[in-house]
Design a protein around this motif. Sequence first.
Motif, PDB file in Angstrom:
ATOM      1  N   UNK B 421       0.864  -1.179   0.000  1.00  0.00           N
ATOM      2  CA  UNK B 421       0.000   0.000   0.000  1.00  0.00           C
ATOM      3  C   UNK B 421       0.893   1.219   0.000  1.00  0.00           C
ATOM      4  N   UNK B 422       0.953   1.891  -1.153  1.00  0.00           N
ATOM      5  CA  UNK B 422       1.878   3.023  -1.201  1.00  0.00           C
ATOM      6  C   UNK B 422       1.267   4.263  -0.561  1.00  0.00           C
ATOM      7  N   UNK B 423      -0.056   4.345  -0.472  1.00  0.00           N
ATOM      8  CA  UNK B 423      -0.671   5.491   0.204  1.00  0.00           C
ATOM      9  C   UNK B 423      -0.259   5.509   1.670  1.00  0.00           C
ATOM     10  N   UNK B 424      -0.358   4.359   2.321  1.00  0.00           N
ATOM     11  CA  UNK B 424      -0.083   4.299   3.754  1.00  0.00           C
ATOM     12  C   UNK B 424       1.277   3.674   4.043  1.00  0.00           C
ATOM     13  N   UNK B 425       2.021   3.408   2.986  1.00  0.00           N
ATOM     14  CA  UNK B 425       3.362   2.867   3.131  1.00  0.00           C
ATOM     15  C   UNK B 425       3.401   1.597   3.985  1.00  0.00           C
ATOM     16  N   UNK B 451      -3.509  -0.588   5.535  1.00  0.00           N
ATOM     17  CA  UNK B 451      -3.323  -0.870   4.108  1.00  0.00           C
ATOM     18  C   UNK B 451      -4.686  -0.881   3.423  1.00  0.00           C
ATOM     19  N   UNK B 452      -4.755  -0.247   2.269  1.00  0.00           N
ATOM     20  CA  UNK B 452      -5.994  -0.284   1.496  1.00  0.00           C
ATOM     21  C   UNK B 452      -7.063   0.677   1.976  1.00  0.00           C
ATOM     22  N   UNK B 453      -6.737   1.559   2.914  1.00  0.00           N
ATOM     23  CA  UNK B 453      -7.769   2.450   3.448  1.00  0.00           C
ATOM     24  C   UNK B 453      -7.870   3.740   2.671  1.00  0.00           C
ATOM     25  N   UNK B 454      -6.904   4.015   1.781  1.00  0.00           N
ATOM     26  CA  UNK B 454      -6.939   5.310   1.092  1.00  0.00           C
ATOM     27  C   UNK B 454      -7.544   5.176  -0.291  1.00  0.00           C
ATOM     28  N   UNK B 455      -6.737   4.837  -1.286  1.00  0.00           N
ATOM     29  CA  UNK B 455      -7.281   4.757  -2.644  1.00  0.00           C
ATOM     30  C   UNK B 455      -7.910   3.380  -2.879  1.00  0.00           C
ATOM     31  N   UNK B 456      -7.538   2.408  -2.074  1.00  0.00           N
ATOM     32  CA  UNK B 456      -8.130   1.078  -2.203  1.00  0.00           C
ATOM     33  C   UNK B 456      -7.547   0.263  -3.336  1.00  0.00           C
TER      34      UNK B 456
END
Lengths: 119, 832
Positions: B421-425, B451-456
């Motif tokens: 998950x690159x949004x939340x690293x 993980x997966x909570x931002x753009x999904x």
Amino acid sequence: MSTISTTDVTWFFACKTTDVPTNGGVCVKYKDEQIALFYFTRSDTWYATQNLCPHRRQMALSRGMTGTHAGEPKVACPFHKKTFSLKDGRCLTDEHECALTVYPVRIEDDRVYIGVNAY
Amino acid sequence: MKIVVIGNGMVGYKFCEKIVEKTNNEGLELVVFGEEPLPAYDRVHLSEFFSGKSAADLGMAPLEWYASRNIKLHLGDPVQQIDRLHKTVLSYKGITEHYDYLVLATGSAAFVPPIPGIDKKGVFLYRTIEDLELMQAYAPQARKGTVIGGGLLGLEAAKALLDLGVKETHVVEFAPRLMPRQIDEQGSLILQSKLEKLGLKIHTSKNTSDILGEGAVTGLRFSDDTVLETDMLVISAGISPRDELAKLSGLETGHRGGIVVNEQLQTTDPSIYAIGECALYNGMIYGLVAPGYEMSEVAASHILGEQKSFTGFDMSTKLKLIGVDVASFGNPFVSPEQGSSIVLEDTMKGIYKRINISPDGQHLLGGILVGDAEAYNLLLQTCKNKVILPPNPEDILLGARNGNAAPGAGVTGLPDDAVICSCENVSKLAICQAVEAGNETLDAVKKCTKAGTCCGGCAPMVKDLITATMKAQGKYIRNVVCEHFAYSRQELLDLVKVKALRSFDEVLDHYGHGEGCEVCKPVVASILASLWNDMILHKGNDTAQDSNDRYLANIQKGGTYSVVPRVPGGEITPEKLIVIGQVAQKYNLYTKITGGQRIDLFGAHLSDLPLIWEELIAAGFESGHAYGKALRTVKSCVGSTWCRFGLHDSVSFAIQIEERYRGLRAPHKLKSAVSGCIRECAEAQSKDFGIIATEKGWNLYVCGNGGSKPQHAQLLAGDIDSETCIRYIDRFLMFYIKTADPLTRTATWLNKLEGGMDYLRNVVVNDSLGISAELEQEMQLLVDAYKCEWKEVVENPELRKRFSHFVNAPEEKDPTVKFETMRAQKKAAEWK
């Protein structure tokens, strides 16, 4: 009880084919023995084994559910669901369990014969 | 320490979240100024505003989130001035705040090209929820709509117009193709033809020179003198960083906009940071949310004295544009000197895939996916982690062929430090560890790791990792029934229902293979019973029943059976008691009172069962289904008819319920109880469904369990009347029957149900799935179809015939059965 003898196998009349439920088993009395007889309707095949489950020595296999495991016909004992091959009688769920005695089955018209050792 | 944040967009919000988390909210004073009237919302999913999401749905966090963390939030109040000497800011509304550190998260504005007529009525920007509301108000009068900008945001805006019901939507792009910054020419062409098929009209290489119309827009004139008529116009031609405040304060900015920052995100004033789309790092503006989040992390860490740096960010991205997948990753445009490309183009399905390979064929450098981007996550990880490619690199595009196993680059092939998950690293290792710690659903992993909570976008990959990790632990993944049916119980139930199948043989013919076995036979038999409630021994289904069901009795040591007549609510007349006693004497049966307020008669020979039942039925008894995965008993206390504490007549209600659900077959046995007051003498809270009288009605508890893993039932609904109670039980039981795995009691089912009790309550009480009426109907069908199966056997000579030990000597009993004596009754001989 009518019997037909060949060289070393004695064939005895067990029951009519219609006495056996589709895809199920019945218990057949032969002298003092109990033999479980199974009919697989889909493949039109017959199997016979001892009725005694060797696990807890219960006369129950004829009441067990039949089926296949990777194509091999089997029966599950109603007591603890140990399963046994109907081809060679070995236990499929516990390699240390004793194997069942299996008997040949012959169908003539609507009559089922089971082969036992001639004494 | 006092930090002031200017800007409350996604990145500004993320900074608050990070700094609060890192400091545990201690020794921190946080003040936030936002220009928009709403707290930070998810701009990435803005177009969903038109497909029904509300501003609140899109919100990152509600106002209480800020309040409960002592964050002072000034909304609709942009900062006007920064006094760097005295370290203060002054807002539009006149608020002055001192700061130790100042964070600029002012984001960007839509870039507005200098076209004459841009201020006409009917011309909109596509940037904020306010912009969308303005568009929404104007759209009903527009038949034709046009978007200037064929990039990522422009196509999003076009989707918004379609969602708003604008019949004819045009996209105008200055460059010769769509999304020139992300995908190559062939990819653009495929995308364009797909979008045109969906009704968009696309004009490339068009330079808008004039916006036509008197007061309101009526059309566009292009530099080639052609004209496009339109009733509304949306400008979405890129972004321009909001750096005006920084400029005013003397901070260095780039000549094409953006606040210049170093690797720690500090501006030229070390106590002022800039993050997100307003920041210019190494000559580049990062117009995606993931790098913005990374900047928040770096800035927050640096303020707290940790050494972290921002060294650029991978701009790989995957989107769904108007239903068409588009993705680009790594270096999408590799020149022949840098490497070679493998291209798959399918103009029939509208799919374009390109992967760029290093000259030695070892590594993936980047690529483009249009029309089908399922492989995106894996390709991205393969690229980022420099995973060695298989000998035929085309395999990673085309999948395994010639019956070979899938090429090595699956999720399991990724290194532990691969960022999933690159949004939340979040790394692969972190996710796998979360799974190993027992978080075995996507929701659980999301909660645990973020993980997966931002753009999904990484959700499918997280799911794959969950599956792979569980498999590595030797856990059961796909819940198929057994080797003969490649379906879960729930899937099979739906299929059997749709096809209206009524026998095990039919189900095996349609959906299985082989002969079946002791696992699938009872599952299918139970499904058939739960759907149709036919007599279970008909249609060849007798031999598909589990052994107890097949003989409608419970097999006991020695091979004899026990008999349990139904005694609804545990209420029985002396006359019936006498009959039970007489039958027990006549057939030499051992008698015992059960835990469910009934009487169990043990030691019956198979061939005696029909005789015993003939007598019991003649005396008014019926089957108690003690042998089935079915409703057993509804226990009751004596209730208000005798008890001085009783609030309601618990016995009558228990009888009513037992008679309603008698014979109901389910994935596992069902037990129930009714207590007449809060003293709970019937122990209703240990049952699958239990009812306790209250002053105002009944409390309904569900999913309790006794047995080896006791679990208290939980309150489903309180103070309800009898009718409502039964309706809820109908829905609850039917929902359980339709969704539970085989041999799963209600308590375990609930424990595995995503969303737990709240979800169940929503389905049963609030009808959140809209299936309540259907569930009630299905239950009524089963209730109406009920017949005592023992009565049918007793009256049917064909069925009776099956109840003999020897097929060739039906009158003989099994001679091996042995009994012993204990306390003046018989007991089974001990087995070996």
